[in-house]
Design a protein around this motif. Structure first.
Motif, mmCIF file in Angstrom:
data_model
loop_
_atom_site.group_PDB
_atom_site.id
_atom_site.type_symbol
_atom_site.label_atom_id
_atom_site.label_comp_id
_atom_site.label_asym_id
_atom_site.label_seq_id
_atom_site.Cartn_x
_atom_site.Cartn_y
_atom_site.Cartn_z
ATOM 1 N N ILE A 117 17.997 -12.982 8.876
ATOM 2 C CA ILE A 117 17.506 -13.833 7.785
ATOM 3 C C ILE A 117 17.763 -13.068 6.491
ATOM 4 O O ILE A 117 17.177 -12.008 6.268
ATOM 5 C CB ILE A 117 16.009 -14.130 7.954
ATOM 6 N N THR A 118 18.658 -13.591 5.645
ATOM 7 C CA THR A 118 19.127 -12.856 4.473
ATOM 8 C C THR A 118 18.725 -13.555 3.188
ATOM 9 O O THR A 118 18.887 -14.773 3.059
ATOM 10 C CB THR A 118 20.658 -12.703 4.519
ATOM 11 N N TYR A 119 18.215 -12.769 2.242
ATOM 12 C CA TYR A 119 17.933 -13.303 0.906
ATOM 13 C C TYR A 119 18.877 -12.642 -0.086
ATOM 14 O O TYR A 119 18.955 -11.412 -0.173
ATOM 15 C CB TYR A 119 16.492 -13.050 0.483
ATOM 16 N N ASP A 120 19.611 -13.476 -0.829
ATOM 17 C CA ASP A 120 20.530 -13.015 -1.861
ATOM 18 C C ASP A 120 19.904 -13.340 -3.213
ATOM 19 O O ASP A 120 19.851 -14.500 -3.620
ATOM 20 C CB ASP A 120 21.883 -13.716 -1.699
ATOM 21 N N ALA A 121 19.404 -12.299 -3.896
ATOM 22 C CA ALA A 121 18.696 -12.523 -5.161
ATOM 23 C C ALA A 121 19.613 -13.052 -6.245
ATOM 24 O O ALA A 121 19.191 -13.837 -7.096
ATOM 25 C CB ALA A 121 18.037 -11.219 -5.620
ATOM 26 N N ALA A 122 20.881 -12.643 -6.234
ATOM 27 C CA ALA A 122 21.816 -13.100 -7.259
ATOM 28 C C ALA A 122 22.048 -14.601 -7.163
ATOM 29 O O ALA A 122 22.312 -15.267 -8.172
ATOM 30 C CB ALA A 122 23.139 -12.348 -7.141
ATOM 31 N N ARG A 123 21.918 -15.156 -5.958
ATOM 32 C CA ARG A 123 22.132 -16.592 -5.733
ATOM 33 C C ARG A 123 20.823 -17.348 -5.546
ATOM 34 O O ARG A 123 20.839 -18.571 -5.379
ATOM 35 C CB ARG A 123 23.021 -16.796 -4.502
ATOM 36 N N SER A 124 19.690 -16.613 -5.515
ATOM 37 C CA SER A 124 18.377 -17.230 -5.233
ATOM 38 C C SER A 124 18.462 -18.085 -3.976
ATOM 39 O O SER A 124 18.021 -19.240 -3.939
ATOM 40 C CB SER A 124 17.907 -18.078 -6.417
ATOM 41 N N GLU A 125 19.002 -17.478 -2.902
ATOM 42 C CA GLU A 125 19.318 -18.251 -1.694
ATOM 43 C C GLU A 125 18.908 -17.491 -0.445
ATOM 44 O O GLU A 125 19.145 -16.287 -0.318
ATOM 45 C CB GLU A 125 20.817 -18.528 -1.663
ATOM 46 N N LEU A 126 18.281 -18.218 0.468
ATOM 47 C CA LEU A 126 17.911 -17.694 1.780
ATOM 48 C C LEU A 126 18.883 -18.269 2.802
ATOM 49 O O LEU A 126 19.159 -19.468 2.801
ATOM 50 C CB LEU A 126 16.483 -18.113 2.124
#
Length: 205
Positions: A117-126
């Motif tokens: 389960i990955t959160y990418d802060a630059a894309r505000s996407e889980l």
């Protein structure tokens, strides 16, 4: 909002205390078992005001916590870029709650029984597998709850404003939980996990 493989949700709105409870059908294979697909955890629905407007939140009913058994925790700490932490835990089912404060360019992954389960802060996407969902942080904090069973993983972000039910059969030998910052430093604020007991009582012989 929910993203994933849930369908045909049944809503129960005559609960004595006034709660609105919903249970979904989940598209999940069950190799080697005499059935296919399953039902979600019972979810309590609530209406919440957010900066983007009013939204429906889905959260496991409080009674679900009665299934929690042995616990494991990890103290607050900073996770450096490229660092990975492995936690020892039992096999499915598990109930995990954690809070993270990622930097603006962080990419962080929590792996639960082989489900990344990955959160990418630059894309505000889980992202979980091929399923992606926008997640807007509150005060810069990402809050996750993950309930991992033998054929499904249910992910709740921001106290249920985002719900991702997923089909996931834990691979052979996949045990425990790991946390890794793939890009940038990330602050772990809290992590607590629980082994779950069966909802079905053992019959007396």
């Amino acid at each position: 909002a929910f993203f994933g493989r849930a369908y045909a949700g049944q809503t129960f709105n005559d609960e004595p205390s006034g709660r609105v409870v919903q249970i979904h059908c989940l598209r999940a294979s069950a190799p080697g078992m005499p059935f296919m697909q399953c039902l979600s955890v019972p979810l309590e629905l609530s209406l919440r005001e957010t900066p983007a407007g009013w939204r429906i939140a889905s959260w496991p009913v409080p009674e679900f916590a009665q299934l929690r058994g042995a616990a494991f925790t990890l103290p607050a700490r900073t996770l450096a870029a490229g660092e990975k932490i492995n936690l020892t835990a039992a096999d499915a089912p598990l109930d995990l709650e954690l809070a993270l404060r990622p930097g603006s360019d962080v990419r962080v992954t929590v792996d639960v029984l082989g489900c990344a389960i990955t959160y990418d802060a630059a894309r505000s996407e889980l992202q979980c597998g091929k399923v992606m969902a926008p997640v807007i942080l509150e005060a810069g904090v990402l809050r996750l709850r993950v309930i991992a069973d033998r054929t499904t993983v249910e992910v709740f972000a921001q106290d249920g404003l985002v719900y991702l039910p997923l089909a996931h059969v834990a691979r052979e030998g996949a045990r425990g939980v790991s946390l890794a910052s793939e890009r940038g430093a990330c602050e772990l604020l809290a992590l607590a996990g629980y082994e779950l007991t069966s909802a079905w009582p053992v019959a007396n012989p």
